[in-house]
Write a protein that holds these residues in place. Sequence first.
Motif, PDB file in Angstrom:
ATOM      1  N   MET A  80       0.610  -1.445  -0.659  1.00 27.33           N
ATOM      2  CA  MET A  80      -0.382   0.307   0.378  1.00 27.33           C
ATOM      3  C   MET A  80       1.205   1.358  -0.201  1.00 27.33           C
ATOM      4  O   MET A  80       1.911   1.664   0.523  1.00 27.33           O
ATOM      5  N   LYS A  81       0.701   2.435  -0.778  1.00 26.80           N
ATOM      6  CA  LYS A  81       0.742   3.853  -0.741  1.00 26.80           C
ATOM      7  C   LYS A  81       1.361   4.209   0.565  1.00 26.80           C
ATOM      8  O   LYS A  81       0.111   4.290   1.623  1.00 26.80           O
ATOM      9  N   SER A  82       2.794   4.868   0.735  1.00 21.71           N
ATOM     10  CA  SER A  82       1.957   5.563   2.120  1.00 21.71           C
ATOM     11  C   SER A  82       2.694   7.829   1.700  1.00 21.71           C
ATOM     12  O   SER A  82       3.205   7.502   0.832  1.00 21.71           O
ATOM     13  N   ILE A  83       1.973   7.908   2.767  1.00 22.01           N
ATOM     14  CA  ILE A  83       2.399   9.401   2.705  1.00 22.01           C
ATOM     15  C   ILE A  83       3.158   9.608   3.822  1.00 22.01           C
ATOM     16  O   ILE A  83       2.526   9.609   5.130  1.00 22.01           O
ATOM     17  N   THR A  84       3.777  10.866   3.883  1.00 27.87           N
ATOM     18  CA  THR A  84       4.500  11.346   4.364  1.00 27.87           C
ATOM     19  C   THR A  84       4.004  12.680   5.580  1.00 27.87           C
ATOM     20  O   THR A  84       3.866  13.387   4.594  1.00 27.87           O
ATOM     21  N   ILE A  85       4.521  12.656   6.632  1.00 29.23           N
ATOM     22  CA  ILE A  85       3.689  13.680   7.233  1.00 29.23           C
ATOM     23  C   ILE A  85       4.846  14.165   8.503  1.00 29.23           C
ATOM     24  O   ILE A  85       5.300  13.646   8.968  1.00 29.23           O
ATOM     25  N   ALA A 134      -6.425   4.420  -0.953  1.00 31.95           N
ATOM     26  CA  ALA A 134      -5.945   4.461   0.514  1.00 31.95           C
ATOM     27  C   ALA A 134      -4.624   4.695   1.007  1.00 31.95           C
ATOM     28  O   ALA A 134      -4.217   4.232  -0.231  1.00 31.95           O
ATOM     29  N   HIS A 135      -3.679   5.182   2.120  1.00 26.02           N
ATOM     30  CA  HIS A 135      -2.188   5.071   2.010  1.00 26.02           C
ATOM     31  C   HIS A 135      -1.969   4.737   3.720  1.00 26.02           C
ATOM     32  O   HIS A 135      -3.260   4.990   4.537  1.00 26.02           O
ATOM     33  N   VAL A 153      -1.577   4.085  10.638  1.00 26.98           N
ATOM     34  CA  VAL A 153      -2.951   4.721   9.977  1.00 26.98           C
ATOM     35  C   VAL A 153      -3.183   5.814  10.155  1.00 26.98           C
ATOM     36  O   VAL A 153      -3.636   6.261  11.718  1.00 26.98           O
ATOM     37  N   LEU A 154      -4.052   6.498   9.881  1.00 30.67           N
ATOM     38  CA  LEU A 154      -5.788   7.081  10.308  1.00 30.67           C
ATOM     39  C   LEU A 154      -6.358   6.572  11.216  1.00 30.67           C
ATOM     40  O   LEU A 154      -6.946   5.264  10.375  1.00 30.67           O
ATOM     41  N   GLN A 155      -6.622   6.847  12.346  1.00 27.98           N
ATOM     42  CA  GLN A 155      -7.680   5.993  12.784  1.00 27.98           C
ATOM     43  C   GLN A 155      -8.760   7.517  13.331  1.00 27.98           C
ATOM     44  O   GLN A 155      -9.890   6.695  12.974  1.00 27.98           O
ATOM     45  N   ASP A 156      -8.578   8.590  13.486  1.00 27.89           N
ATOM     46  CA  ASP A 156      -9.855   9.247  13.024  1.00 27.89           C
ATOM     47  C   ASP A 156      -9.342  10.871  12.924  1.00 27.89           C
ATOM     48  O   ASP A 156      -8.360  11.043  13.283  1.00 27.89           O
ATOM     49  N   ILE A 157     -10.111  11.849  12.189  1.00 26.62           N
ATOM     50  CA  ILE A 157     -10.286  13.037  11.701  1.00 26.62           C
ATOM     51  C   ILE A 157     -10.906  13.518  13.206  1.00 26.62           C
ATOM     52  O   ILE A 157     -12.947  13.599  12.177  1.00 26.62           O
ATOM     53  N   GLN A 158     -11.289  15.334  12.890  1.00 26.26           N
ATOM     54  CA  GLN A 158     -12.218  15.773  13.059  1.00 26.26           C
ATOM     55  C   GLN A 158     -11.741  17.194  12.343  1.00 26.26           C
ATOM     56  O   GLN A 158     -11.259  17.956  11.945  1.00 26.26           O
ATOM     57  N   PHE A 159     -13.280  17.674  12.040  1.00 20.68           N
ATOM     58  CA  PHE A 159     -13.002  19.110  10.758  1.00 20.68           C
ATOM     59  C   PHE A 159     -14.345  19.654  11.408  1.00 20.68           C
ATOM     60  O   PHE A 159     -15.021  20.214  12.427  1.00 20.68           O
ATOM     61  N   HIS A 160     -13.851  21.408  11.943  1.00 23.80           N
ATOM     62  CA  HIS A 160     -14.697  22.507  11.704  1.00 23.80           C
ATOM     63  C   HIS A 160     -16.165  22.758  11.525  1.00 23.80           C
ATOM     64  O   HIS A 160     -16.261  22.488  10.710  1.00 23.80           O
ATOM     65  N   PRO A 182      -3.767  -4.037   0.637  1.00 22.11           N
ATOM     66  CA  PRO A 182      -4.194  -4.146  -0.358  1.00 22.11           C
ATOM     67  C   PRO A 182      -4.448  -2.372  -0.759  1.00 22.11           C
ATOM     68  O   PRO A 182      -4.455  -1.620   0.339  1.00 22.11           O
ATOM     69  N   ASP A 183      -4.175  -2.037  -2.215  1.00 25.46           N
ATOM     70  CA  ASP A 183      -3.931  -0.778  -2.761  1.00 25.46           C
ATOM     71  C   ASP A 183      -6.023  -0.117  -2.776  1.00 25.46           C
ATOM     72  O   ASP A 183      -6.391   0.834  -2.544  1.00 25.46           O
TER      73      ASP A 183
END
Length: 212
Positions: free
Chosen positions: A1-6, A57-58, A72-79, A137-138
Amino acid sequence: MKSITIQGTKRESVGKKSTKALRDAELVPCVVYGGGEPLNFSAEERAFKGLVYTPEAHTVSIEVDGQVIPAVLQDIQFHPITDKIIHADFYRLSDDKPVVMEVPVRITGRSKGVVAGGVLRQSFRKLKVKAIPANLPDEIVVDITPLKIGNKLYVGAIKTEGYSFVHPDNAVVVAVKMSRNAAKGGAAQDDDEEEEVATEGEAPATEEAAAE
């Protein structure tokens, strides 16, 4: 699976005042769980563009003070008004520990039923899979070519390699319904009829809670 760097910066203070200052500076307060003590850090909001605003998916490589953390991203909150990202939770990956993650479904082929005038209904645009990080898998590719009017493709019919689905085998991924144009000499099915399975979920990636 592809990966994003933060790229991140460790947070020394996690109070409300510090959090507000980060958001005012267009930085996102973040935390990484798993593998010991949680790590609090901040990252630029634009760093999330390739992770959040994409159908793909990354996994994530978090770089903080010279440390590289696979996650992996588990949760994200938006205004609720501005839709800006205000917080993100990540879970640290371990090579030998399975995780559950949503993976996009890619449809290929042209259904025989659609050619005959039927309508393709897709219940899941993403499916939850369980695998060790190396086997994530991607995408999930499904060929709908054999499907005739009235046919359905079930989760249990999709071949997997190194991963499993966190869905019942009888969950319907796609179905070919009869349209009014395809109905000849009989009553057409209601296009608004209730689907036999629930619509896709949006749950974030999480470690499998059940004991291995």
